[in-house]
Design a protein around this motif. Structure first.
Motif, PDB file in Angstrom:
ATOM      1  N   LYS A 145      42.470   6.499  19.378  1.00  0.00           N
ATOM      2  CA  LYS A 145      41.722   6.569  20.556  1.00  0.00           C
ATOM      3  C   LYS A 145      42.249   7.845  21.219  1.00  0.00           C
ATOM      4  O   LYS A 145      42.955   8.285  22.034  1.00  0.00           O
ATOM      5  N   SER A 146      41.260   8.702  20.822  1.00  0.00           N
ATOM      6  CA  SER A 146      41.326  10.031  20.983  1.00  0.00           C
ATOM      7  C   SER A 146      40.659  10.265  22.244  1.00  0.00           C
ATOM      8  O   SER A 146      39.600   9.736  22.658  1.00  0.00           O
ATOM      9  N   PRO A 147      41.351  11.242  23.074  1.00  0.00           N
ATOM     10  CA  PRO A 147      40.466  11.777  24.446  1.00  0.00           C
ATOM     11  C   PRO A 147      39.601  12.462  24.188  1.00  0.00           C
ATOM     12  O   PRO A 147      39.270  13.011  23.061  1.00  0.00           O
ATOM     13  N   PRO A 148      38.715  12.716  25.082  1.00  0.00           N
ATOM     14  CA  PRO A 148      37.125  13.597  25.161  1.00  0.00           C
ATOM     15  C   PRO A 148      37.931  15.130  24.500  1.00  0.00           C
ATOM     16  O   PRO A 148      38.791  15.541  25.083  1.00  0.00           O
ATOM     17  N   GLU A 149      37.162  15.449  23.798  1.00  0.00           N
ATOM     18  CA  GLU A 149      37.574  16.897  23.260  1.00  0.00           C
ATOM     19  C   GLU A 149      37.725  18.056  24.556  1.00  0.00           C
ATOM     20  O   GLU A 149      36.749  17.838  25.236  1.00  0.00           O
ATOM     21  N   GLY A 150      38.437  18.810  24.294  1.00  0.00           N
ATOM     22  CA  GLY A 150      39.083  19.672  25.468  1.00  0.00           C
ATOM     23  C   GLY A 150      40.064  19.420  26.697  1.00  0.00           C
ATOM     24  O   GLY A 150      40.385  20.264  27.490  1.00  0.00           O
ATOM     25  N   GLN A 172      49.830   6.624  28.448  1.00  0.00           N
ATOM     26  CA  GLN A 172      50.568   5.431  28.640  1.00  0.00           C
ATOM     27  C   GLN A 172      51.521   5.541  29.613  1.00  0.00           C
ATOM     28  O   GLN A 172      51.965   4.509  30.227  1.00  0.00           O
ATOM     29  N   TYR A 173      52.498   6.969  29.290  1.00  0.00           N
ATOM     30  CA  TYR A 173      53.348   7.005  30.057  1.00  0.00           C
ATOM     31  C   TYR A 173      53.029   7.081  31.632  1.00  0.00           C
ATOM     32  O   TYR A 173      53.754   6.566  32.682  1.00  0.00           O
ATOM     33  N   LEU A 174      52.062   7.592  31.846  1.00  0.00           N
ATOM     34  CA  LEU A 174      51.364   7.951  33.409  1.00  0.00           C
ATOM     35  C   LEU A 174      51.200   6.462  33.991  1.00  0.00           C
ATOM     36  O   LEU A 174      51.396   6.133  35.128  1.00  0.00           O
ATOM     37  N   ALA A 175      50.532   5.697  33.127  1.00  0.00           N
ATOM     38  CA  ALA A 175      50.049   4.072  33.318  1.00  0.00           C
ATOM     39  C   ALA A 175      51.381   3.342  34.008  1.00  0.00           C
ATOM     40  O   ALA A 175      51.391   2.876  35.195  1.00  0.00           O
ATOM     41  N   TRP A 191      41.172   9.175  31.464  1.00  0.00           N
ATOM     42  CA  TRP A 191      41.651  10.272  30.735  1.00  0.00           C
ATOM     43  C   TRP A 191      41.680  11.527  31.700  1.00  0.00           C
ATOM     44  O   TRP A 191      42.587  12.566  31.679  1.00  0.00           O
ATOM     45  N   GLU A 192      40.530  11.779  32.727  1.00  0.00           N
ATOM     46  CA  GLU A 192      40.491  12.689  33.824  1.00  0.00           C
ATOM     47  C   GLU A 192      41.458  12.785  34.569  1.00  0.00           C
ATOM     48  O   GLU A 192      42.102  13.851  35.189  1.00  0.00           O
ATOM     49  N   ALA A 193      42.145  11.503  34.956  1.00  0.00           N
ATOM     50  CA  ALA A 193      43.468  11.415  36.042  1.00  0.00           C
ATOM     51  C   ALA A 193      44.415  11.787  35.349  1.00  0.00           C
ATOM     52  O   ALA A 193      45.322  12.516  35.896  1.00  0.00           O
ATOM     53  N   THR A 194      44.519  11.638  34.016  1.00  0.00           N
ATOM     54  CA  THR A 194      45.797  11.948  33.445  1.00  0.00           C
ATOM     55  C   THR A 194      45.780  13.639  33.344  1.00  0.00           C
ATOM     56  O   THR A 194      46.777  14.314  33.492  1.00  0.00           O
ATOM     57  N   GLN A 229      44.508  15.818  35.386  1.00  0.00           N
ATOM     58  CA  GLN A 229      44.863  16.074  36.906  1.00  0.00           C
ATOM     59  C   GLN A 229      46.243  16.065  37.047  1.00  0.00           C
ATOM     60  O   GLN A 229      46.560  16.905  37.807  1.00  0.00           O
ATOM     61  N   TYR A 230      46.930  14.927  36.739  1.00  0.00           N
ATOM     62  CA  TYR A 230      48.248  14.602  36.931  1.00  0.00           C
ATOM     63  C   TYR A 230      49.195  15.930  36.125  1.00  0.00           C
ATOM     64  O   TYR A 230      49.855  16.554  36.909  1.00  0.00           O
ATOM     65  N   LEU A 231      48.440  16.328  35.101  1.00  0.00           N
ATOM     66  CA  LEU A 231      49.346  17.401  34.201  1.00  0.00           C
ATOM     67  C   LEU A 231      49.058  18.722  35.036  1.00  0.00           C
ATOM     68  O   LEU A 231      50.128  19.408  35.115  1.00  0.00           O
ATOM     69  N   LYS A 232      47.870  18.888  35.514  1.00  0.00           N
ATOM     70  CA  LYS A 232      47.757  20.236  36.349  1.00  0.00           C
ATOM     71  C   LYS A 232      48.354  20.253  37.301  1.00  0.00           C
ATOM     72  O   LYS A 232      48.802  21.206  37.832  1.00  0.00           O
ATOM     73  N   THR A 233      48.558  19.121  38.002  1.00  0.00           N
ATOM     74  CA  THR A 233      49.273  19.125  39.330  1.00  0.00           C
ATOM     75  C   THR A 233      50.688  19.178  39.031  1.00  0.00           C
ATOM     76  O   THR A 233      51.355  19.814  40.118  1.00  0.00           O
ATOM     77  N   ASN A 234      51.291  18.567  38.104  1.00  0.00           N
ATOM     78  CA  ASN A 234      52.662  18.444  38.167  1.00  0.00           C
ATOM     79  C   ASN A 234      53.423  19.452  36.947  1.00  0.00           C
ATOM     80  O   ASN A 234      54.459  19.214  36.930  1.00  0.00           O
ATOM     81  N   GLY A 235      52.603  19.748  36.133  1.00  0.00           N
ATOM     82  CA  GLY A 235      52.993  20.714  34.629  1.00  0.00           C
ATOM     83  C   GLY A 235      53.015  19.936  33.765  1.00  0.00           C
ATOM     84  O   GLY A 235      52.929  18.691  33.652  1.00  0.00           O
ATOM     85  N   ARG A 236      52.811  20.762  32.777  1.00  0.00           N
ATOM     86  CA  ARG A 236      52.690  20.127  31.172  1.00  0.00           C
ATOM     87  C   ARG A 236      53.641  19.364  30.864  1.00  0.00           C
ATOM     88  O   ARG A 236      53.838  18.457  30.213  1.00  0.00           O
ATOM     89  N   GLU A 237      54.928  19.671  31.405  1.00  0.00           N
ATOM     90  CA  GLU A 237      56.248  18.895  31.254  1.00  0.00           C
ATOM     91  C   GLU A 237      56.333  17.725  31.842  1.00  0.00           C
ATOM     92  O   GLU A 237      57.518  16.875  31.780  1.00  0.00           O
ATOM     93  N   SER A 238      55.533  17.250  32.794  1.00  0.00           N
ATOM     94  CA  SER A 238      55.620  16.142  33.718  1.00  0.00           C
ATOM     95  C   SER A 238      55.585  14.765  33.032  1.00  0.00           C
ATOM     96  O   SER A 238      55.840  13.607  33.370  1.00  0.00           O
ATOM     97  N   LEU A 239      54.825  14.993  31.904  1.00  0.00           N
ATOM     98  CA  LEU A 239      54.584  13.578  30.898  1.00  0.00           C
ATOM     99  C   LEU A 239      55.003  14.019  29.378  1.00  0.00           C
ATOM    100  O   LEU A 239      54.642  14.870  29.096  1.00  0.00           O
TER     101      LEU A 239
END
Length: 405
Positions: free
Chosen positions: A224-229, A238-241, A258-261, A263-273
């Motif tokens: 179940k791969s995310p859209p490219e890019g 899964q973890y964010l869910a 996928w887009e919400a996930t 955005q979460y990484l952009k807002t909280n940083g790559r290490e947030s998940l």
């Protein structure tokens, strides 16, 4: 004497209701429109039709499942081909139990009919059925050799190889698979000239994976791969869910987009998940432990819907055996494997456990329960209680499906 009469009547009533449940379920599930994970395998078939096998494998498909479904897709619609393959696999499993293992206990087949009618996903056009049927055959052969029964080693090995190449979920089952292989080895199973058949299957499937190995550096599995890019992984989603469910921001058993996930990484940083299963386990130990107990309780409780009291009974039987023998014995492989897989899935799935992932050990629970029931190793009161529960659950399942039609 009275308890035996009540038990027999309850069993007969359950058997009639299980047959009715089976026909209603087949009619319902086979008539459902395409949905869910079926779209992934439909796209795989279309990919093979459009660009050929080499390019399709390079982009990741479930090779063993596609090998079975592709010829049928040339004769009928793709979604019909996928579902027909799974029906044939279910029939194959029943043939294996009846003609290969010579299991003549009628009770086991009614329990299997009930289980398959309840879970439904044996009728869906996904590779779950091939994966689980293969693992069930392997585990059953291990169970047989652990109980000094006839074992078909080459069949067990062939089934294990097919499961390995069918779904990446195999890696989660690996601890129990390795224990099963050890039991087979300790029981005297060795490679012979006849082992050339399963080894041939391994070589052929490995060669067919060359396009994926060259292109991706890994075996060809449906993912179940995310859209490219997007730069987001499924484990992060899964973890964010689970974080959102715990905060009341998302309904249970749902996932953010996928887009919400992203955005979460952009807002909280790559290490947030955390990315990956191991990182997910070690990222927040408090959350991991909390989710383990929650998922374990959920899995045990909701197994009631598809197994009745069988899981509870075999675990109680096993614990009683441990107390008496003061040690673990090989003939308790099935309850040990079932409990182990329940714990493993509860640990690694931070979001929620889909009980279909446990199908291999749940079907073996049915096999094990049927045997100890037939051998009068459990109380008649347990058997009566289980028959009554299964009868009510069958009727509930029938009425629930009829309300949806």
């Amino acid at each position: 004497m009275r308890i035996e009469i009540f038990t027999q009547k309850a069993i007969v009533l359950f058997q009639y209701s299980a047959i009715a449940y089976l026909f209603v379920a087949i009619f319902y599930f086979m008539g459902l429109p395409t949905g869910g994970d079926e779209f992934l395998f439909l796209s795989d078939l279309q990919l093979i039709h459009n660009v050929g096998w080499y390019e399709a494998i390079a982009k990741n498909v479930s090779i063993p499942y596609m090998i079975l479904a592709y010829p049928l897709s040339l004769l009928m619609e793709d979604f019909v081909a996928l579902r027909i393959v799974n029906i044939l696999l279910v029939v194959l499993l029943l043939v294996y139990f009846y003609y290969v293992k010579k299991i003549k206990l009628t009770s086991i087949y009614f329990y299997l009919f009930f289980f398959m009618s309840t879970v439904g996903y044996f009728y869906y056009g996904t590779n779950d059925c091939l994966f689980f049927v293969s693992l069930i055959i392997f585990f059953n052969e291990v169970h047989c050799v652990a109980n000094d029964k006839e074992v078909h080693f080459n069949l067990a090995l062939s089934a294990l190889i097919i499961a390995f190449f069918t779904r990446e979920l195999f890696l989660v089952y690996l601890p129990i698979v390795l224990i099963g292989c050890y039991i087979l080895y300790q029981s005297g199973c060795r490679f012979t000239k006849r082992t050339v058949f399963p080894l041939g299957i391994f070589v052929v499937l490995l060669l067919l994976n060359i396009p994926s190995l060259q292109n991706n550096g890994s075996l060809s599995y449906d993912r179940k791969s995310p859209p490219e890019g997007l730069g987001v992984s499924w484990s992060q989603r899964q973890y964010l869910a689970q974080l959102m469910v715990n905060n009341g921001e998302l309904a249970n058993r749902q996932h953010p987009s996928w887009e919400a996930t992203q955005q979460y990484l952009k807002t909280n940083g790559r290490e947030s998940l955390p990315d990956g299963i191991l990182n997910g386990l070690t990222y927040n130990y408090q959350l991991t432990i909390k989710e383990f107990f929650k998922d374990f309780a959920y899995s045990i409780t909701y197994s009631l819907r598809s197994l009745g009291l069988m899981l509870f009974i075999i675990l109680l039987y096993w614990f009683k055996g441990i107390k008496m023998d003061k040690k673990l014995k090989l003939n308790y492989f099935v309850p040990f494997a079932t409990l182990s897989m329940l714990m493993i899935f509860s640990f690694i799935i931070i979001s929620y456990v889909e009980l279909r992932w446990l199908s291999a050990v749940f079907v073996m629970t049915i096999v094990y329960y049927s045997e100890i029931e037939d051998q009068n190793k459990i109380s008649k009161h347990y058997i009566l209680a289980n028959a009554i529960v299964l009868c009510f659950l069958s009727l509930y399942g029938i009425f629930r499906i009829l309300n949806k039609i």
